[in-house]
Enzyme design. Structure first.
Site: not given
Length: 416
Positions: A88, A90, A149, A183-184, A206
């Protein structure tokens, strides 16, 4: 192929991660009805599209919701499944992702890491980091998160694709690639196009340490508790006032204290108060509810419902209301019946010289949603840690191994 002998261009990988981390892609939970929640996620997406095309990836596309898709075609005549890899774009809204200034520590000495004059990564607080002595670490300057991340996952996938393109002697089937937004904030696969992705199964890149493999996540639910009060002048309030703010506090106090995140670990679920606000007239509490066991999740929901029922019995029907929304389910419900997806990853981790650890995620991943959309999708690590804050780091040596891990999995999937 001995994957331990794969030569990863470490400097190029490091520079790639730095380049990605310096682009602000923070998502916004206050705009969760939009995908993407922030337009700036397109800044990284457009760069990645160009880089994928330069590598020679086919069918590269970026849609209006900031999802990237691409495919590395098969180089074998064997009939084999299409494996996918995702990461991801973001970064978490918990801490600033603007003006990130990554710093690489060569030959880490295992001692405290001073980030700036007022902030230090103290080994007493993060003792496992001592194990990285002698490794290359990437850290922040203490004013932002790093963004490993999950930009480490993106960097890993990009370098893996380059390696496979440059080494056609490594047989592989079709490889699907996707980079996702939001995703976050739990919306990473909300607008995901499964057909365009085209994978039979996939892996999200991830996680943290490379030895950990996750084929299990929480079951997740959110709860919104609203309290409707009756405000009147306190001088004449006897037997009339209904103080919504006070009742909200009463509701929070009724929930078991041992079922909060600060008192749980491993496979223990929780009810987490995200926010509480209000006054005498109206109040609102927002919770997330988590448990690896679906039945235990529903038991926590029942506890909340009984608290609402009890308070309404005191203050009047309809004063307190609860609305629940399912967020994602435990991917293990599907993956337990597809052991070959786990076995491929575990075997490859062993070949890299690590002792694999199958660890349930105390959270969720894009793979949680994808698994229940028909694409079974466990999670692999990248060497990052201390995510979502200024103490975030990435062990470059492990990130190199994550590239080897993806290449090894791709090769093994050609034999399934």
């Amino acid at each position: 192929m001995n994957i331990k002998e794969i030569k990863v261009e470490s400097d190029r990988l490091t520079e790639r991660l730095i380049r990605y981390c310096m682009i602000d892609t923070q998502s916004n939970p206050d705009n969760e009805d939009a995908t993407p929640s922030t337009e700036k996620q397109f800044d990284l997406a457009k760069l990645l599209v160009e880089e994928l095309k330069e590598i020679g990836i086919q069918d590269v596309s970026l849609d209006e919701h900031c999802y990237i898709y691409g495919k590395l075609p098969s180089n074998t005549n064997k009939s084999c499944p299409t494996v996918g890899f995702l990461a991801h774009m973001d970064t978490a809204p918990d801490f600033s992702g603007k003006d990130v200034k990554p710093r690489v520590i060569e030959n880490f000495d295992g001692c405290d890491i001073k980030l700036n004059d007022s902030m230090t990564i103290e080994m007493e607080s993060f003792p496992w980091m001592r194990e990285y002595k002698g490794k290359r670490l990437m850290v922040t300057d203490g004013t932002t998160l790093l963004g490993a991340d999950d930009k480490a996952g993106i960097a890993c996938i990009m370098e893996s694709l380059i390696y496979l393109k440059e080494h056609p002697e490594i047989e592989h089937g079709d490889i699907a690639v996707s980079f996702t937004p939001d995703e976050e904030i739990g919306n990473g696969v909300r607008c995901f196009d499964v057909d365009k992705f085209g994978a039979d199964f996939a892996y999200t890149i991830d996680g943290d340490t490379i030895s950990e493999f996750s084929n299990e996540t929480f079951n997740a639910m959110s709860a919104k508790i609203t309290v409707k009060g009756f405000s009147i002048h306190p001088g004449s309030a006897k037997d009339k006032m209904i103080n919504a703010g006070r009742i909200a506090g009463e509701f929070a106090a009724m929930l078991p204290g041992h079922m909060t995140p600060e008192h749980t670990e491993n496979r223990e679920g929780f009810m987490h108060l995200i926010s509480i606000e209000g006054d005498c007239s109206n109040a609102e509490l927002t919770y997330i509810i988590r448990d690896h066991d679906k039945e235990k999740l529903l038991e926590k929901k029942f506890i909340m419902e009984k608290a609402v029922e009890y308070l309404n019995g005191i203050y009047g029907e309809g004063v307190v209301n609860a609305t629940f929304r399912d967020s994602y389910s435990n991917m293990y419900e599907v993956l337990k019946d597809k052991p070959e997806i786990t076995e491929v990853a575990i075997e490859t981790i062993k070949e890299l010289g690590y002792t694999p650890s199958i660890k349930p995620v105390r959270g969720g991943t894009d793979g949680s949603g994808l698994t229940f959309m028909g694409v079974p999708c466990p999670n692999l690590g990248t060497g990052g840690g201390n995510f979502h804050g200024p103490f975030e780091y990435c062990v470059i040596d492990e990130l190199e191994d994550s590239v080897r891990l993806v290449v090894g999995i791709a090769e093994k999937c050609a034999k399934l």
